[in-house]
Scaffold this motif. Structure first.
Motif: not given
Lengths: 402, 195
Positions: A308-309, A312-318, A395, A399, B7, B31, B35, B48, B63
Protein backbone atom coordinates in the motif's frame (compact mmCIF):
# COMPACT_ATOMS: atom_id res chain seq x y z
CA UNK A 1 16.99 13.83 -5.45
CA UNK A 2 19.19 11.03 -4.09
CA UNK A 3 19.52 12.74 -0.71
CA UNK A 4 15.76 12.87 -0.32
CA UNK A 5 15.55 9.19 -1.27
CA UNK A 6 18.11 8.39 1.41
CA UNK A 7 16.04 10.39 3.88
CA UNK A 8 12.96 8.41 2.91
CA UNK A 9 14.85 5.14 3.35
CA UNK A 10 16.23 6.18 6.72
CA UNK A 11 12.79 7.22 7.93
CA UNK A 12 11.29 3.87 7.07
CA UNK A 13 14.18 1.99 8.68
CA UNK A 14 13.66 3.88 11.90
CA UNK A 15 9.95 3.17 11.80
CA UNK A 16 10.58 -0.57 12.13
CA UNK A 17 13.24 -0.73 14.77
CA UNK A 18 12.74 -4.31 15.90
CA UNK A 19 12.72 -5.71 12.41
CA UNK A 20 15.75 -3.65 11.44
CA UNK A 21 17.64 -4.85 14.50
CA UNK A 22 16.93 -8.52 13.83
CA UNK A 23 17.96 -8.21 10.22
CA UNK A 24 21.12 -6.42 11.25
CA UNK A 25 21.96 -9.19 13.69
CA UNK A 26 22.71 -11.55 10.81
CA UNK A 27 25.19 -9.11 9.34
CA UNK A 28 26.64 -8.22 12.75
CA UNK A 29 27.40 -11.86 13.45
CA UNK A 30 28.75 -12.40 9.95
CA UNK A 31 31.11 -9.44 9.95
CA UNK A 32 32.13 -10.02 13.55
CA UNK A 33 32.93 -13.65 12.77
CA UNK A 34 34.95 -12.78 9.68
CA UNK A 35 37.03 -10.22 11.54
CA UNK A 36 37.67 -12.28 14.65
CA UNK A 37 38.39 -15.51 12.76
CA UNK A 38 40.79 -13.93 10.30
CA UNK A 39 42.52 -12.01 13.09
CA UNK A 40 43.00 -15.17 15.12
CA UNK A 41 44.42 -16.90 12.05
CA UNK A 42 46.76 -14.04 11.33
CA UNK A 43 47.76 -13.92 14.97
CA UNK A 44 48.74 -17.57 14.83
CA UNK A 45 50.67 -16.93 11.64
CA UNK A 46 52.48 -14.02 13.22
CA UNK A 47 53.35 -15.99 16.32
CA UNK A 48 54.74 -18.96 14.42
CA UNK A 49 56.81 -16.69 12.24
CA UNK A 50 58.30 -14.79 15.12
CA UNK A 51 59.12 -18.06 16.84
CA UNK A 52 60.94 -19.31 13.77
CA UNK A 53 62.78 -16.03 13.54
CA UNK A 54 63.85 -16.34 17.19
CA UNK A 55 65.90 -19.31 16.06
CA UNK A 56 68.14 -16.87 14.24
CA UNK A 57 68.13 -14.88 11.05
CA UNK A 58 69.29 -16.06 7.62
CA UNK A 59 69.89 -19.41 9.16
CA UNK A 60 71.21 -22.52 7.43
CA UNK A 61 71.57 -25.73 9.38
CA UNK A 62 73.77 -28.57 8.16
CA UNK A 63 72.89 -32.04 9.37
CA UNK A 64 74.87 -35.19 8.79
CA UNK A 65 72.97 -37.16 6.19
CA UNK A 66 72.44 -40.80 5.50
CA UNK A 67 74.78 -42.64 3.22
CA UNK A 68 74.79 -45.99 1.45
CA UNK A 69 77.36 -48.52 2.47
CA UNK A 70 77.35 -51.93 0.92
CA UNK A 71 73.71 -51.66 0.03
CA UNK A 72 72.68 -50.86 3.57
CA UNK A 73 71.29 -47.44 4.11
CA UNK A 74 72.42 -46.05 7.41
CA UNK A 75 72.99 -42.73 9.03
CA UNK A 76 76.62 -42.09 9.37
CA UNK A 77 78.02 -38.94 10.81
CA UNK A 78 81.17 -37.79 9.12
CA UNK A 79 80.78 -34.11 9.91
CA UNK A 80 83.66 -32.67 11.89
CA UNK A 81 84.84 -29.46 13.39
CA UNK A 82 87.18 -29.03 10.43
CA UNK A 83 84.17 -28.83 8.10
CA UNK A 84 82.88 -25.91 10.09
CA UNK A 85 86.24 -24.16 10.08
CA UNK A 86 86.61 -24.69 6.34
CA UNK A 87 83.16 -23.22 5.69
CA UNK A 88 83.96 -20.20 7.81
CA UNK A 89 87.22 -19.65 5.97
CA UNK A 90 86.12 -20.27 2.39
CA UNK A 91 82.44 -19.55 1.92
CA UNK A 92 82.17 -15.85 1.07
CA UNK A 93 78.40 -15.61 1.49
CA UNK A 94 78.61 -16.93 5.01
CA UNK A 95 78.83 -14.57 7.96
CA UNK A 96 79.00 -16.82 11.00
CA UNK A 97 79.54 -20.51 11.61
CA UNK A 98 79.21 -22.66 14.67
CA UNK A 99 79.53 -26.39 14.96
CA UNK A 100 77.18 -27.89 17.52
CA UNK A 101 77.85 -30.99 19.60
CA UNK A 102 74.88 -32.06 21.60
CA UNK A 103 74.65 -34.60 24.39
CA UNK A 104 72.21 -35.19 27.14
CA UNK A 105 73.83 -35.49 30.54
CA UNK A 106 73.43 -35.17 34.25
CA UNK A 107 74.57 -31.86 35.66
CA UNK A 108 75.46 -31.54 39.33
CA UNK A 109 75.85 -28.37 41.30
CA UNK A 110 76.34 -28.83 45.03
CA UNK A 111 73.44 -30.94 46.25
CA UNK A 112 71.25 -30.29 43.24
CA UNK A 113 71.26 -32.14 39.97
CA UNK A 114 69.45 -31.93 36.65
CA UNK A 115 69.31 -33.84 33.41
CA UNK A 116 69.70 -31.40 30.55
CA UNK A 117 71.11 -30.93 27.10
CA UNK A 118 74.76 -29.94 26.85
CA UNK A 119 75.71 -28.06 23.70
CA UNK A 120 79.25 -27.59 22.57
CA UNK A 121 79.25 -24.45 20.42
CA UNK A 122 81.54 -21.66 19.30
CA UNK A 123 80.93 -18.01 20.29
CA UNK A 124 79.39 -17.39 16.84
CA UNK A 125 76.47 -19.53 17.92
CA UNK A 126 75.19 -16.83 20.24
CA UNK A 127 75.38 -14.08 17.67
CA UNK A 128 73.68 -16.30 15.06
CA UNK A 129 70.81 -16.80 17.47
CA UNK A 130 71.13 -13.22 18.71
CA UNK A 131 71.33 -14.41 22.25
CA UNK A 132 73.12 -12.64 25.08
CA UNK A 133 73.75 -13.14 28.77
CA UNK A 134 71.68 -11.65 31.52
CA UNK A 135 74.60 -11.96 33.90
CA UNK A 136 78.26 -12.83 33.43
CA UNK A 137 79.68 -13.19 29.93
CA UNK A 138 79.82 -15.59 27.00
CA UNK A 139 82.92 -17.65 26.42
CA UNK A 140 85.33 -16.49 23.71
CA UNK A 141 87.45 -17.79 20.84
CA UNK A 142 90.29 -18.00 23.33
CA UNK A 143 88.31 -20.46 25.44
CA UNK A 144 87.80 -22.54 22.29
CA UNK A 145 91.53 -22.65 21.62
CA UNK A 146 92.47 -23.45 25.20
CA UNK A 147 89.71 -26.03 25.65
CA UNK A 148 88.57 -24.05 28.67
CA UNK A 149 86.20 -25.82 31.01
CA UNK A 150 83.67 -23.03 31.15
CA UNK A 151 79.92 -23.11 30.75
CA UNK A 152 77.08 -20.73 30.01
CA UNK A 153 73.75 -21.76 31.56
CA UNK A 154 70.30 -21.40 30.13
CA UNK A 155 67.81 -19.61 32.35
CA UNK A 156 65.89 -22.74 33.33
CA UNK A 157 69.06 -24.61 34.30
CA UNK A 158 70.34 -21.64 36.28
CA UNK A 159 67.03 -21.31 38.13
CA UNK A 160 66.97 -25.02 38.98
CA UNK A 161 70.55 -25.49 40.05
CA UNK A 162 71.05 -22.13 41.70
CA UNK A 163 67.62 -21.10 42.92
CA UNK A 164 68.88 -18.57 45.44
CA UNK A 165 72.15 -17.16 44.09
CA UNK A 166 73.91 -15.97 41.00
CA UNK A 167 75.61 -19.00 39.41
CA UNK A 168 78.36 -16.94 37.77
CA UNK A 169 81.68 -18.06 39.23
CA UNK A 170 80.27 -21.27 40.67
CA UNK A 171 81.09 -24.75 39.57
CA UNK A 172 78.95 -27.38 37.88
CA UNK A 173 79.93 -30.94 37.13
CA UNK A 174 78.99 -32.47 33.82
CA UNK A 175 79.80 -36.17 33.52
CA UNK A 176 82.11 -35.62 36.44
CA UNK A 177 84.05 -32.92 34.63
CA UNK A 178 84.02 -29.67 36.57
CA UNK A 179 83.05 -26.56 34.60
CA UNK A 180 83.16 -22.97 35.75
CA UNK A 181 79.97 -21.02 35.10
CA UNK A 182 80.84 -17.78 33.31
CA UNK A 183 77.41 -16.54 32.30
CA UNK A 184 73.64 -17.00 32.36
CA UNK A 185 71.66 -16.47 29.17
CA UNK A 186 68.54 -14.33 28.86
CA UNK A 187 65.21 -16.09 28.70
CA UNK A 188 64.15 -17.20 25.23
CA UNK A 189 60.97 -19.08 26.01
CA UNK A 190 59.39 -22.12 24.45
CA UNK A 191 60.12 -22.85 20.82
CA UNK A 192 57.54 -23.78 18.22
CA UNK A 193 59.33 -26.87 17.03
CA UNK A 194 60.51 -29.90 18.96
CA UNK A 195 62.86 -29.28 21.85
CA UNK A 196 60.39 -27.30 23.90
CA UNK A 197 62.01 -25.04 26.45
CA UNK A 198 64.93 -23.30 24.77
CA UNK A 199 66.31 -22.23 28.12
CA UNK A 200 66.76 -25.79 29.40
CA UNK A 201 70.35 -26.22 28.25
CA UNK A 202 74.01 -25.58 28.95
CA UNK A 203 76.56 -24.27 26.47
CA UNK A 204 80.28 -25.05 26.56
CA UNK A 205 83.06 -24.41 24.04
CA UNK A 206 82.71 -26.94 21.25
CA UNK A 207 86.32 -28.10 21.53
CA UNK A 208 85.95 -28.78 25.25
CA UNK A 209 82.78 -30.74 24.61
CA UNK A 210 84.43 -32.90 21.98
CA UNK A 211 87.51 -33.60 24.05
CA UNK A 212 86.02 -33.95 27.50
CA UNK A 213 82.44 -35.03 27.03
CA UNK A 214 81.65 -36.86 23.80
CA UNK A 215 84.88 -38.53 23.03
CA UNK A 216 84.25 -38.77 19.27
CA UNK A 217 85.34 -36.29 16.60
CA UNK A 218 81.97 -35.63 15.05
CA UNK A 219 79.61 -32.73 15.45
CA UNK A 220 75.82 -33.04 15.41
CA UNK A 221 75.11 -30.03 13.26
CA UNK A 222 76.71 -26.94 11.85
CA UNK A 223 74.79 -23.70 12.21
CA UNK A 224 75.52 -21.09 9.57
CA UNK A 225 74.16 -17.62 9.05
CA UNK A 226 74.34 -16.08 5.59
CA UNK A 227 75.40 -12.49 5.12
CA UNK A 228 71.93 -11.54 3.97
CA UNK A 229 68.56 -12.98 3.01
CA UNK A 230 69.52 -12.64 -0.69
CA UNK A 231 72.79 -14.53 -0.25
CA UNK A 232 71.22 -17.56 1.39
CA UNK A 233 71.04 -19.54 -1.84
CA UNK A 234 74.65 -18.66 -2.70
CA UNK A 235 75.75 -19.64 0.78
CA UNK A 236 73.93 -22.92 0.44
CA UNK A 237 75.69 -23.87 -2.81
CA UNK A 238 79.07 -22.74 -1.48
CA UNK A 239 78.58 -24.88 1.61
CA UNK A 240 77.54 -27.85 -0.51
CA UNK A 241 80.67 -27.54 -2.62
CA UNK A 242 82.96 -27.20 0.39
CA UNK A 243 81.36 -30.09 2.23
CA UNK A 244 81.59 -32.38 -0.81
CA UNK A 245 85.25 -31.51 -1.21
CA UNK A 246 85.90 -32.07 2.49
CA UNK A 247 84.26 -35.47 2.39
CA UNK A 248 85.94 -36.49 -0.89
CA UNK A 249 82.67 -37.28 -2.61
CA UNK A 250 82.71 -38.32 -6.25
CA UNK A 251 80.59 -36.51 -8.80
CA UNK A 252 77.94 -39.22 -8.83
CA UNK A 253 77.90 -39.76 -5.12
CA UNK A 254 75.04 -38.34 -3.11
CA UNK A 255 75.59 -35.78 -0.39
CA UNK A 256 76.32 -37.29 2.99
CA UNK A 257 74.81 -34.26 4.69
CA UNK A 258 71.72 -32.15 4.29
CA UNK A 259 71.15 -28.42 4.56
CA UNK A 260 68.01 -26.97 6.02
CA UNK A 261 67.16 -23.47 4.89
CA UNK A 262 65.31 -21.29 7.36
CA UNK A 263 63.53 -19.37 4.61
CA UNK A 264 61.97 -22.63 3.49
CA UNK A 265 60.68 -23.34 6.98
CA UNK A 266 59.26 -19.85 7.26
CA UNK A 267 57.59 -20.17 3.88
CA UNK A 268 56.18 -23.55 4.75
CA UNK A 269 54.84 -22.35 8.07
CA UNK A 270 53.40 -19.25 6.43
CA UNK A 271 51.67 -21.35 3.81
CA UNK A 272 50.09 -23.71 6.29
CA UNK A 273 48.86 -20.91 8.55
CA UNK A 274 47.53 -19.08 5.52
CA UNK A 275 45.42 -22.09 4.66
CA UNK A 276 44.24 -22.07 8.26
CA UNK A 277 43.33 -18.37 8.07
CA UNK A 278 41.58 -18.90 4.76
CA UNK A 279 39.57 -21.76 6.21
CA UNK A 280 38.45 -19.74 9.22
CA UNK A 281 37.70 -16.74 7.03
CA UNK A 282 35.60 -18.69 4.58
CA UNK A 283 33.56 -20.32 7.33
CA UNK A 284 32.88 -16.85 8.67
CA UNK A 285 32.17 -15.64 5.14
CA UNK A 286 29.41 -18.21 4.83
CA UNK A 287 27.72 -16.75 7.90
CA UNK A 288 27.94 -13.32 6.27
CA UNK A 289 26.17 -14.65 3.19
CA UNK A 290 23.52 -16.27 5.39
CA UNK A 291 23.07 -12.83 6.96
CA UNK A 292 22.63 -11.41 3.46
CA UNK A 293 19.93 -13.95 2.68
CA UNK A 294 18.29 -12.85 5.94
CA UNK A 295 18.21 -9.33 4.58
CA UNK A 296 16.64 -10.51 1.35
CA UNK A 297 14.04 -12.43 3.32
CA UNK A 298 13.07 -9.48 5.45
CA UNK A 299 13.06 -7.11 2.51
CA UNK A 300 10.76 -9.41 0.54
CA UNK A 301 8.35 -9.62 3.46
CA UNK A 302 8.66 -5.90 3.88
CA UNK A 303 7.84 -5.25 0.21
CA UNK A 304 4.67 -7.31 0.48
CA UNK A 305 3.75 -5.74 3.77
CA UNK A 306 4.29 -2.27 2.41
CA UNK A 307 2.51 -2.73 -0.89
CA UNK A 308 0.00 0.00 0.00
CA UNK A 309 2.79 2.36 0.97
CA UNK A 310 4.46 1.73 -2.37
CA UNK A 311 1.13 2.40 -4.08
CA UNK A 312 0.76 5.69 -2.27
CA UNK A 313 4.28 6.73 -3.20
CA UNK A 314 3.66 5.84 -6.84
CA UNK A 315 0.37 7.75 -6.80
CA UNK A 316 1.98 10.96 -5.60
CA UNK A 317 4.55 10.76 -8.35
CA UNK A 318 7.37 8.41 -7.36
CA UNK A 319 9.00 6.68 -10.30
CA UNK A 320 9.88 2.98 -10.31
CA UNK A 321 13.54 3.89 -9.90
CA UNK A 322 12.71 6.02 -6.84
CA UNK A 323 11.15 2.98 -5.17
CA UNK A 324 14.05 0.79 -6.31
CA UNK A 325 16.62 3.15 -4.83
CA UNK A 326 14.66 3.51 -1.59
CA UNK A 327 14.60 -0.23 -0.98
CA UNK A 328 18.23 -0.76 -1.99
CA UNK A 329 19.32 2.08 0.26
CA UNK A 330 17.33 0.55 3.10
CA UNK A 331 19.04 -2.81 2.61
CA UNK A 332 22.46 -1.22 2.21
CA UNK A 333 22.07 0.96 5.30
CA UNK A 334 20.94 -2.02 7.38
CA UNK A 335 23.89 -4.10 6.26
CA UNK A 336 26.44 -1.31 6.56
CA UNK A 337 25.33 -0.27 10.03
CA UNK A 338 25.33 -3.99 10.82
CA UNK A 339 28.84 -4.10 9.38
CA UNK A 340 30.07 -1.30 11.62
CA UNK A 341 28.52 -2.87 14.70
CA UNK A 342 29.96 -6.21 13.57
CA UNK A 343 33.45 -4.70 13.33
CA UNK A 344 33.13 -3.30 16.83
CA UNK A 345 31.76 -6.61 18.13
CA UNK A 346 34.51 -8.57 16.40
CA UNK A 347 37.27 -6.39 17.80
CA UNK A 348 35.64 -6.51 21.21
CA UNK A 349 35.57 -10.31 21.05
CA UNK A 350 39.25 -10.36 20.12
CA UNK A 351 40.19 -8.12 23.02
CA UNK A 352 38.20 -10.39 25.30
CA UNK A 353 39.86 -13.54 23.93
CA UNK A 354 43.21 -11.87 24.36
CA UNK A 355 42.48 -10.99 27.97
CA UNK A 356 40.97 -14.30 29.02
CA UNK A 357 42.74 -16.93 26.92
CA UNK A 358 45.79 -14.94 25.90
CA UNK A 359 45.08 -15.66 22.23
CA UNK A 360 47.42 -13.63 20.10
CA UNK A 361 45.58 -11.79 17.36
CA UNK A 362 46.53 -9.42 14.60
CA UNK A 363 43.74 -7.10 13.45
CA UNK A 364 44.69 -5.93 9.99
CA UNK A 365 42.95 -2.76 8.83
CA UNK A 366 42.64 -4.32 5.39
CA UNK A 367 40.37 -7.11 6.60
CA UNK A 368 38.23 -4.58 8.49
CA UNK A 369 37.79 -2.53 5.31
CA UNK A 370 37.10 -5.64 3.24
CA UNK A 371 34.54 -6.95 5.74
CA UNK A 372 32.78 -3.57 5.78
CA UNK A 373 32.68 -3.20 2.00
CA UNK A 374 31.58 -6.81 1.63
CA UNK A 375 28.71 -6.26 4.05
CA UNK A 376 27.63 -3.22 2.01
CA UNK A 377 27.85 -5.30 -1.13
CA UNK A 378 25.80 -8.07 0.49
CA UNK A 379 23.12 -5.51 1.33
CA UNK A 380 22.90 -4.14 -2.19
CA UNK A 381 23.12 -7.57 -3.77
CA UNK A 382 20.43 -9.19 -1.66
CA UNK A 383 18.37 -6.02 -1.49
CA UNK A 384 18.17 -5.72 -5.24
CA UNK A 385 15.67 -8.46 -5.97
CA UNK A 386 13.04 -7.32 -3.44
CA UNK A 387 13.60 -3.72 -4.49
CA UNK A 388 13.10 -4.64 -8.12
CA UNK A 389 9.84 -6.32 -7.23
CA UNK A 390 8.68 -3.25 -5.37
CA UNK A 391 9.57 -0.92 -8.22
CA UNK A 392 7.69 -2.98 -10.76
CA UNK A 393 4.41 -2.79 -8.88
CA UNK A 394 1.38 -1.45 -10.61
CA UNK A 395 0.16 1.68 -8.77
CA UNK A 396 -3.54 0.75 -8.83
CA UNK A 397 -3.04 -2.81 -7.69
CA UNK A 398 -0.68 -1.63 -4.99
CA UNK A 399 -3.25 0.89 -3.77
CA UNK A 400 -6.02 -1.69 -3.71
CA UNK A 401 -3.87 -4.18 -1.78
CA UNK A 402 -5.17 -4.79 1.71
CA UNK B 1 -10.85 7.91 -12.33
CA UNK B 2 -7.57 5.98 -12.43
CA UNK B 3 -7.18 6.81 -16.09
CA UNK B 4 -7.78 10.51 -15.48
CA UNK B 5 -5.18 10.31 -12.70
CA UNK B 6 -2.64 8.66 -14.98
CA UNK B 7 -2.44 5.69 -12.64
CA UNK B 8 -3.73 3.49 -15.43
CA UNK B 9 -3.73 3.67 -19.20
CA UNK B 10 -6.85 3.26 -21.30
CA UNK B 11 -7.19 -0.08 -23.09
CA UNK B 12 -9.32 1.58 -25.75
CA UNK B 13 -10.02 5.19 -26.54
CA UNK B 14 -7.75 8.16 -26.00
CA UNK B 15 -7.03 10.37 -23.06
CA UNK B 16 -5.06 13.55 -23.51
CA UNK B 17 -3.85 15.78 -20.73
CA UNK B 18 -2.54 19.25 -21.54
CA UNK B 19 -2.82 18.25 -25.19
CA UNK B 20 -0.56 15.17 -24.90
CA UNK B 21 -1.93 11.68 -25.41
CA UNK B 22 -1.23 9.61 -22.33
CA UNK B 23 -0.92 6.41 -24.38
CA UNK B 24 2.42 7.57 -25.78
CA UNK B 25 3.96 8.46 -22.45
CA UNK B 26 6.56 6.45 -20.56
CA UNK B 27 6.04 5.28 -17.01
CA UNK B 28 8.39 7.97 -15.77
CA UNK B 29 6.58 10.71 -17.68
CA UNK B 30 3.32 9.55 -16.14
CA UNK B 31 4.94 9.64 -12.70
CA UNK B 32 6.09 13.20 -13.34
CA UNK B 33 2.58 14.14 -14.42
CA UNK B 34 1.11 12.66 -11.23
CA UNK B 35 3.71 14.52 -9.27
CA UNK B 36 3.30 17.99 -10.80
CA UNK B 37 -0.08 18.33 -12.43
CA UNK B 38 -2.45 16.07 -10.56
CA UNK B 39 -3.42 15.84 -6.92
CA UNK B 40 -5.16 12.80 -5.48
CA UNK B 41 -7.67 12.45 -2.66
CA UNK B 42 -8.86 8.91 -1.95
CA UNK B 43 -11.81 7.52 -0.08
CA UNK B 44 -9.48 5.61 2.26
CA UNK B 45 -7.18 8.64 2.73
CA UNK B 46 -4.09 6.56 1.84
CA UNK B 47 -1.75 8.25 4.24
CA UNK B 48 1.53 6.66 5.32
CA UNK B 49 1.09 5.21 8.77
CA UNK B 50 3.57 5.99 11.55
CA UNK B 51 4.41 9.11 9.61
CA UNK B 52 3.56 12.60 10.81
CA UNK B 53 1.10 14.80 8.97
CA UNK B 54 3.91 17.08 7.90
CA UNK B 55 5.99 14.25 6.43
CA UNK B 56 2.95 12.89 4.65
CA UNK B 57 2.29 16.24 3.03
CA UNK B 58 5.97 16.60 2.14
CA UNK B 59 5.97 13.30 0.28
CA UNK B 60 5.23 14.55 -3.27
CA UNK B 61 7.92 17.21 -2.89
CA UNK B 62 10.51 14.54 -2.13
CA UNK B 63 9.84 12.95 -5.49
CA UNK B 64 10.26 16.10 -7.54
CA UNK B 65 12.63 15.82 -10.45
CA UNK B 66 14.29 19.16 -9.99
CA UNK B 67 15.90 18.07 -6.78
CA UNK B 68 14.84 18.41 -3.21
CA UNK B 69 13.24 21.72 -2.56
CA UNK B 70 14.78 23.70 0.23
CA UNK B 71 11.37 25.07 1.10
CA UNK B 72 9.65 21.66 1.22
CA UNK B 73 8.94 22.04 4.92
CA UNK B 74 7.45 25.53 4.52
CA UNK B 75 5.36 24.48 1.54
CA UNK B 76 4.02 21.50 3.47
CA UNK B 77 3.24 23.70 6.46
CA UNK B 78 1.46 26.26 4.27
CA UNK B 79 -0.53 23.50 2.66
CA UNK B 80 -1.59 22.11 6.04
CA UNK B 81 -2.52 25.62 7.12
CA UNK B 82 -4.71 25.98 4.04
CA UNK B 83 -6.79 23.00 5.18
CA UNK B 84 -6.85 24.25 8.76
CA UNK B 85 -4.54 21.67 10.32
CA UNK B 86 -1.66 23.92 11.35
CA UNK B 87 -1.98 22.65 14.93
CA UNK B 88 -1.73 18.99 14.02
CA UNK B 89 1.46 18.88 11.94
CA UNK B 90 3.35 16.48 14.17
CA UNK B 91 0.50 14.05 14.74
CA UNK B 92 0.42 10.69 13.05
CA UNK B 93 -2.68 9.67 11.06
CA UNK B 94 -3.87 7.20 13.71
CA UNK B 95 -4.00 10.03 16.25
CA UNK B 96 -6.38 12.04 14.09
CA UNK B 97 -10.04 11.82 13.16
CA UNK B 98 -11.24 10.75 9.72
CA UNK B 99 -11.97 14.33 8.70
CA UNK B 100 -8.55 15.47 9.82
CA UNK B 101 -6.90 12.60 7.95
CA UNK B 102 -8.77 13.51 4.81
CA UNK B 103 -7.65 17.10 5.20
CA UNK B 104 -4.04 15.89 5.40
CA UNK B 105 -4.65 13.98 2.20
CA UNK B 106 -6.01 17.15 0.59
CA UNK B 107 -3.00 19.11 1.83
CA UNK B 108 -0.75 16.48 0.31
CA UNK B 109 -2.61 16.70 -2.98
CA UNK B 110 -2.28 20.47 -2.96
CA UNK B 111 1.34 20.82 -1.97
CA UNK B 112 2.66 20.68 -5.52
CA UNK B 113 0.15 23.25 -6.73
CA UNK B 114 -1.64 20.91 -9.13
CA UNK B 115 -3.98 22.08 -11.90
CA UNK B 116 -6.23 19.11 -11.40
CA UNK B 117 -7.49 17.61 -8.17
CA UNK B 118 -9.04 14.16 -8.30
CA UNK B 119 -11.22 13.08 -5.41
CA UNK B 120 -12.45 9.49 -5.39
CA UNK B 121 -15.37 9.40 -2.95
CA UNK B 122 -13.53 11.65 -0.49
CA UNK B 123 -16.50 11.74 1.85
CA UNK B 124 -17.31 8.03 1.66
CA UNK B 125 -15.70 7.27 5.01
CA UNK B 126 -16.84 10.43 6.77
CA UNK B 127 -19.95 11.48 8.64
CA UNK B 128 -22.17 14.07 7.02
CA UNK B 129 -20.94 17.02 9.07
CA UNK B 130 -17.27 16.30 8.31
CA UNK B 131 -18.25 15.72 4.69
CA UNK B 132 -19.54 19.24 4.50
CA UNK B 133 -16.32 20.56 5.99
CA UNK B 134 -14.34 18.73 3.33
CA UNK B 135 -16.64 19.99 0.60
CA UNK B 136 -16.14 23.53 1.88
CA UNK B 137 -12.40 23.12 1.41
CA UNK B 138 -12.94 21.80 -2.10
CA UNK B 139 -15.17 24.73 -2.96
CA UNK B 140 -12.57 27.20 -1.74
CA UNK B 141 -9.91 25.48 -3.85
CA UNK B 142 -12.21 25.48 -6.84
CA UNK B 143 -12.77 29.19 -6.41
CA UNK B 144 -8.97 29.61 -6.51
CA UNK B 145 -8.98 28.09 -9.99
CA UNK B 146 -8.20 24.42 -9.42
CA UNK B 147 -10.21 21.96 -11.44
CA UNK B 148 -11.73 19.33 -9.21
CA UNK B 149 -13.13 16.02 -10.38
CA UNK B 150 -15.07 14.37 -7.59
CA UNK B 151 -16.74 11.01 -7.64
CA UNK B 152 -19.59 10.38 -5.20
CA UNK B 153 -22.70 8.30 -4.69
CA UNK B 154 -24.38 10.91 -2.56
CA UNK B 155 -26.60 13.42 -4.30
CA UNK B 156 -26.33 15.96 -1.51
CA UNK B 157 -22.53 15.97 -1.88
CA UNK B 158 -22.90 16.28 -5.65
CA UNK B 159 -25.02 19.37 -5.09
CA UNK B 160 -21.89 21.32 -4.08
CA UNK B 161 -20.44 21.00 -7.61
CA UNK B 162 -20.76 23.30 -10.61
CA UNK B 163 -21.27 20.56 -13.13
CA UNK B 164 -22.87 17.19 -12.65
CA UNK B 165 -22.13 14.14 -14.76
CA UNK B 166 -24.26 11.15 -13.92
CA UNK B 167 -23.00 7.71 -14.81
CA UNK B 168 -24.69 4.37 -14.83
CA UNK B 169 -22.94 1.07 -15.57
CA UNK B 170 -20.00 2.86 -17.10
CA UNK B 171 -22.00 5.17 -19.38
CA UNK B 172 -22.78 8.85 -19.06
CA UNK B 173 -26.51 9.31 -18.74
CA UNK B 174 -26.64 12.94 -17.79
CA UNK B 175 -24.24 15.92 -18.09
CA UNK B 176 -25.51 19.31 -17.06
CA UNK B 177 -24.23 22.40 -15.28
CA UNK B 178 -25.71 23.22 -11.92
CA UNK B 179 -27.23 26.66 -12.01
CA UNK B 180 -26.99 27.59 -8.37
CA UNK B 181 -24.13 25.87 -6.56
CA UNK B 182 -24.94 25.04 -2.99
CA UNK B 183 -22.35 26.69 -0.80
CA UNK B 184 -20.73 24.48 1.83
CA UNK B 185 -18.72 27.31 3.34
CA UNK B 186 -21.67 29.03 4.90
CA UNK B 187 -23.12 25.78 6.19
CA UNK B 188 -19.96 24.89 8.03
CA UNK B 189 -20.02 28.17 9.84
CA UNK B 190 -23.63 27.64 10.77
CA UNK B 191 -23.49 24.02 11.87
CA UNK B 192 -19.97 23.61 13.14
CA UNK B 193 -18.58 26.93 14.21
CA UNK B 194 -15.73 25.35 16.18
CA UNK B 195 -14.34 23.20 13.35
Amino acid sequence: MITSLIRIALRSILKNRMRTLLTMLGIIIGVGAVISMVSIGQGAQHKIQSQIESMGTNLLTIFPGSGRFGGVRQTINKMTLEDAEKIKKEASAVAKVSAVVRISAQVIAGTKNLNTSINGVSPDYFSIRSWSTQSGALFTERDIKTLAKVAVLGKTVADNLFPDRNPVGCQVRIRNVPFKVVGVLTEKGTSAGPGGDQDDCIYTPVTTAINRLTGGRNVNQILVSARSQEEMDIAQSQITAIMREQHNLHKNEANDFSIMNQTEIVTMAAESTQVFTLLLGSIAGVSLIVGGIGIMNIMLVSVTERTREIGIRLAVGARGTDILIQFIVEAAVISMVGGIVGIIAGIGLLILLNLIFNVSTVISPLIVVIAFLFSGFVGVFFGFYPAKRASNMDPIEALRYE
Amino acid sequence: MNIIGCLDRPTSGDYSINGTNVAGMTKNELAALRNNTIGFVFQGFNLLSKTTALENVELPLLYQRKGRRKDARELALASLQAVGLAQRVHHEPTQLSGGQQQRIAIARALVNNPKLLLADEPTGNLDSLTSIEIMAIFQQLNDRGITIVLVTHETDIAAYAKRLIEMKDGRIIKDEPIAIRKSAVGRVEKTAPTA
